[in-house]
Design a protein around this motif. Structure first.
Motif, PDB file in Angstrom:
ATOM      1  N   LYS A  59      46.842  49.597  41.713  1.00  0.00           N
ATOM      2  CA  LYS A  59      46.955  50.105  43.130  1.00  0.00           C
ATOM      3  C   LYS A  59      45.933  49.787  43.165  1.00  0.00           C
ATOM      4  N   LEU A  60      45.310  51.509  42.357  1.00  0.00           N
ATOM      5  CA  LEU A  60      43.730  52.084  42.219  1.00  0.00           C
ATOM      6  C   LEU A  60      42.683  51.017  41.953  1.00  0.00           C
ATOM      7  N   LEU A  61      42.942  49.603  41.255  1.00  0.00           N
ATOM      8  CA  LEU A  61      42.022  48.528  40.997  1.00  0.00           C
ATOM      9  C   LEU A  61      41.437  47.970  42.616  1.00  0.00           C
ATOM     10  N   SER A  62      42.871  47.510  43.648  1.00  0.00           N
ATOM     11  CA  SER A  62      42.550  47.300  44.190  1.00  0.00           C
ATOM     12  C   SER A  62      41.825  48.024  44.857  1.00  0.00           C
ATOM     13  N   LYS A  63      41.943  49.027  45.052  1.00  0.00           N
ATOM     14  CA  LYS A  63      41.131  49.989  46.270  1.00  0.00           C
ATOM     15  C   LYS A  63      39.260  50.494  45.718  1.00  0.00           C
ATOM     16  N   ALA A  64      39.589  50.166  44.113  1.00  0.00           N
ATOM     17  CA  ALA A  64      37.552  49.737  43.767  1.00  0.00           C
ATOM     18  C   ALA A  64      37.414  48.794  44.413  1.00  0.00           C
ATOM     19  N   TYR A  65      38.486  47.611  44.004  1.00  0.00           N
ATOM     20  CA  TYR A  65      37.659  46.539  44.267  1.00  0.00           C
ATOM     21  C   TYR A  65      36.515  46.718  45.965  1.00  0.00           C
ATOM     22  N   ILE A  66      37.988  46.840  47.147  1.00  0.00           N
ATOM     23  CA  ILE A  66      37.521  46.797  47.934  1.00  0.00           C
ATOM     24  C   ILE A  66      35.924  48.234  48.523  1.00  0.00           C
ATOM     25  N   VAL A  67      35.635  49.384  47.629  1.00  0.00           N
ATOM     26  CA  VAL A  67      35.155  50.090  47.577  1.00  0.00           C
ATOM     27  C   VAL A  67      33.803  49.667  47.391  1.00  0.00           C
ATOM     28  N   ALA A  68      33.798  49.017  45.917  1.00  0.00           N
ATOM     29  CA  ALA A  68      32.971  47.768  45.128  1.00  0.00           C
ATOM     30  C   ALA A  68      32.514  47.386  46.143  1.00  0.00           C
ATOM     31  N   GLN A  69      33.000  46.394  47.187  1.00  0.00           N
ATOM     32  CA  GLN A  69      32.583  45.268  47.792  1.00  0.00           C
ATOM     33  C   GLN A  69      31.118  45.893  48.962  1.00  0.00           C
ATOM     34  N   ASN A  70      31.023  46.939  48.905  1.00  0.00           N
ATOM     35  CA  ASN A  70      30.324  48.187  49.835  1.00  0.00           C
ATOM     36  C   ASN A  70      28.901  48.357  48.867  1.00  0.00           C
ATOM     37  N   THR A  71      28.920  48.243  47.863  1.00  0.00           N
ATOM     38  CA  THR A  71      27.937  48.435  46.492  1.00  0.00           C
ATOM     39  C   THR A  71      26.881  47.157  46.490  1.00  0.00           C
ATOM     40  N   ASP A  72      25.778  47.549  45.875  1.00  0.00           N
ATOM     41  CA  ASP A  72      25.629  46.048  45.292  1.00  0.00           C
ATOM     42  C   ASP A  72      25.473  46.091  43.682  1.00  0.00           C
ATOM     43  N   ASP A  73      26.739  46.446  43.065  1.00  0.00           N
ATOM     44  CA  ASP A  73      26.968  46.365  41.967  1.00  0.00           C
ATOM     45  C   ASP A  73      27.872  45.487  41.662  1.00  0.00           C
ATOM     46  N   ASN A  74      27.156  44.480  41.746  1.00  0.00           N
ATOM     47  CA  ASN A  74      27.570  42.704  40.778  1.00  0.00           C
ATOM     48  C   ASN A  74      28.206  42.700  39.502  1.00  0.00           C
ATOM     49  N   GLU A  75      28.001  43.650  38.633  1.00  0.00           N
ATOM     50  CA  GLU A  75      28.697  43.969  37.606  1.00  0.00           C
ATOM     51  C   GLU A  75      29.863  44.832  37.688  1.00  0.00           C
ATOM     52  N   LEU A  76      29.603  45.877  38.170  1.00  0.00           N
ATOM     53  CA  LEU A  76      31.464  46.175  38.367  1.00  0.00           C
ATOM     54  C   LEU A  76      31.730  45.468  39.070  1.00  0.00           C
ATOM     55  N   LYS A  77      31.742  44.628  40.324  1.00  0.00           N
ATOM     56  CA  LYS A  77      32.388  44.545  40.820  1.00  0.00           C
ATOM     57  C   LYS A  77      33.356  43.037  40.280  1.00  0.00           C
ATOM     58  N   LYS A  78      32.565  42.101  39.284  1.00  0.00           N
ATOM     59  CA  LYS A  78      32.695  41.851  38.237  1.00  0.00           C
ATOM     60  C   LYS A  78      33.919  42.159  37.565  1.00  0.00           C
ATOM     61  N   LEU A  79      33.294  43.164  36.505  1.00  0.00           N
ATOM     62  CA  LEU A  79      34.251  44.804  35.934  1.00  0.00           C
ATOM     63  C   LEU A  79      36.095  44.592  36.512  1.00  0.00           C
ATOM     64  N   ILE A  80      35.817  44.821  37.596  1.00  0.00           N
ATOM     65  CA  ILE A  80      36.943  45.329  38.073  1.00  0.00           C
ATOM     66  C   ILE A  80      38.309  43.778  38.914  1.00  0.00           C
ATOM     67  N   THR A  81      36.909  42.617  38.825  1.00  0.00           N
ATOM     68  CA  THR A  81      38.170  41.774  39.063  1.00  0.00           C
ATOM     69  C   THR A  81      38.913  40.755  37.714  1.00  0.00           C
ATOM     70  N   GLN A  82      38.581  41.055  36.833  1.00  0.00           N
ATOM     71  CA  GLN A  82      38.227  41.220  35.519  1.00  0.00           C
ATOM     72  C   GLN A  82      40.218  41.677  35.161  1.00  0.00           C
ATOM     73  N   GLU A  83      39.537  42.955  35.664  1.00  0.00           N
ATOM     74  CA  GLU A  83      41.002  43.823  34.948  1.00  0.00           C
ATOM     75  C   GLU A  83      41.619  43.676  36.344  1.00  0.00           C
ATOM     76  N   LEU A  84      41.658  43.216  37.581  1.00  0.00           N
ATOM     77  CA  LEU A  84      42.959  43.006  38.178  1.00  0.00           C
ATOM     78  C   LEU A  84      43.816  42.081  37.707  1.00  0.00           C
ATOM     79  N   ALA A  85      42.754  41.088  37.199  1.00  0.00           N
ATOM     80  CA  ALA A  85      43.477  39.356  36.584  1.00  0.00           C
ATOM     81  C   ALA A  85      44.072  39.432  35.439  1.00  0.00           C
ATOM     82  N   ALA A  86      44.076  40.528  34.567  1.00  0.00           N
ATOM     83  CA  ALA A  86      44.695  41.364  33.455  1.00  0.00           C
ATOM     84  C   ALA A  86      45.980  41.827  33.300  1.00  0.00           C
ATOM     85  N   ILE A  87      46.252  42.160  34.430  1.00  0.00           N
ATOM     86  CA  ILE A  87      47.294  43.103  34.442  1.00  0.00           C
ATOM     87  C   ILE A  87      48.808  42.257  34.778  1.00  0.00           C
TER      88      ILE A  87
END
Length: 457
Positions: free
Chosen positions: A429-457
């Motif tokens: 749930k927290l990672l999902s919030k992180a992903y939604i918020v990260a969409q409003n940034t230019d940090d593509n590396e952060l978005k990639k990391l969050i996506t990978q961590e969500l897929a691993a759960i």
């Protein structure tokens, strides 16, 4: 014991005398002489209701019959020591600056013992340096006395009223009109008023027009990473500042050169220039920044004691300058260095102080960063519940200013703690919030990391 170290190990007279300073070593070689001296001291302590005297006739402030030592007595003896060894005016002024910080801290409702001790150590090192240079022989006699003092029971709360209370004790009806433009003369007002430091957007600027142009040009070179040009420009500016006697600009140049050398990783040159800036500047902001920078260098090289000393000095000077943001940073650094030693008691004490001070800034970003750093420290200390609490506070601060990059990182870190608890649902749930918020940034590396961590759960 306090009264066996001072003034027994050193006979303080006006002017430094090698024979007197080395008295401790002589006593060790001659037990009979030591015993005789000790008897003499005991007789002296019986005088004046338990008080001893310096050989130059000044009375020692400490009452040796008491079980607790007052900070006011310690400061009185420190000043008497400075006078009794014949310290020159520049040494007296440098020592006085640290004693003034101690006085200010001691008059607070809850004085910080570590800050007071740090400033006492700094003052003692200045006197020992003077003794060392005079005798051409290493001396730590004053510092050793201070170390022994810390083993005693000390009341760090001053019993002397503040300057404001002393000035207006007789008449509490003084109006602003009466005070305006009227100098107050009083023996209690020892420190001279500090000169006003001219700044533009918080940055010091010299008053001399030519010096100002030279200083600003050097700053411009430093800002664009033209380091060789910056150093040459600062050195040229220093020559002119010294020629016209502008000590404040000279101190500021030392600070700027320290930053440059720090960036080159030329540590000795960086420390030298930071130290000169701290000692030479009248601007408490520069003193605080210089001490903070020195603390970080020693911290990086795992030199615990000097790092703590400089961080504490930074806290003190930042408080004098009302620079709450810098004070918060120094307190957070103190929390981190104690965390690295797994000293929970001191780590949590400085975390709490940093949090309270961050709130005083009224700056949500400062608060968010401070809470986030505290959360990471709690993780290192194995305090996951406290870590989550700090992450929660941090998230609230970042969300109020729409700092999406830091908010996303915050949610991601909190999710990692939940995974340690074994609560994968909450982590997701927290990672999902992180992903939604990260969409409003230019940090593509952060978005990639969050996506990978969500897929691993």
């Amino acid at each position: 014991m306090y009264n066996s170290i001072y003034p027994g190990y050193v006979n303080f007279y006006q002017g430094v005398n090698k024979r007197q300073i080395t008295r401790k070593g002589e006593e060790e070689k001659n037990p009979q002489s030591s015993q005789s001296a000790e008897n003499t001291q005991q007789q002296e302590k019986k005088q004046a209701n338990g008080n001893a005297y310096f050989p130059n006739g000044e009375k020692v402030a400490i009452d040796y019959t008491k079980k607790q030592i007052g900070i006011d007595q310690v400061l009185a003896d420190f000043r008497n020591t400075t006078n009794a060894i014949g310290a020159p005016d520049d040494v007296k002024q440098e020592v006085a600056s640290y004693l003034s910080l101690i006085e200010n801290q001691s008059r607070k409702d809850n004085p910080n013992a570590q800050i007071i001790q740090s400033n006492l150590k700094n003052a003692s090192q200045i006197l020992d340096e003077y003794i060392t240079n005079t005798l051409k022989k290493p001396s730590k006699v004053v510092e050793n006395w201070v170390d022994a003092l810390f083993l005693q029971k000390i009341d760090y709360k001053s019993s002397i009223p503040s300057v404001e209370k002393t000035l207006f004790a007789e008449d509490t009806t003084v109006s602003p009109q009466q005070l305006e433009g009227t100098p107050v003369k009083t023996e209690n007002l020892i420190a001279e008023e500090k000169p006003q430091i001219e700044t533009q957007n918080g940055i010091y600027v010299p008053s001399d027009p030519q010096l100002r142009r030279m200083f600003i040009q050097a700053k411009k070179y430093a800002a664009i990473d033209s380091n060789e040009k910056a150093l040459y420009a600062f050195q040229t500016t220093m020559d002119y500042a010294q020629e016209i006697g502008d000590e404040q600009t000279a101190a500021m140049i030392h600070y700027e050169e320290g930053r440059l050398y720090d960036g080159f990783n030329q540590i000795e040159d960086a420390l030298y220039n930071y130290d000169r800036a701290a000692k030479q500047s009248e601007d408490t902001n520069i003193k605080a920044r210089a001490h903070l920078s020195m603390g970080k260098i020693y911290d990086d090289y795992v030199k615990f004691e000097p790092a703590v000393d400089h961080y504490c000095a930074a806290v003190s000077f930042a408080g004098e300058a009302d620079n709450i943001k810098l004070q918060t940073q120094a307190l957070t650094d103190l929390a981190q260095i104690h965390t690295s030693r797994y000293d929970k008691k001191n780590a949590f004490m400085f975390m709490d102080l940093a949090s309270v001070t961050a709130e005083e800034t009224g700056n949500e970003k400062v608060q968010g960063i401070t809470y986030s750093k505290s959360a990471k420290m709690c993780e290192k200390l194995g305090e996951r519940a406290k870590a989550l609490s700090f992450y929660g506070n941090s998230a609230e601060s970042f969300s109020r200013i729409d700092d999406n990059a830091n908010l996303a990182k915050n949610y991601r870190s909190a999710a990692a703690v939940m995974m340690q608890y074994g609560n994968s649902a909450k982590a997701k749930k927290l990672l999902s919030k992180a992903y939604i918020v990260a969409q409003n940034t230019d940090d593509n590396e952060l978005k990639k990391l969050i996506t990978q961590e969500l897929a691993a759960i």
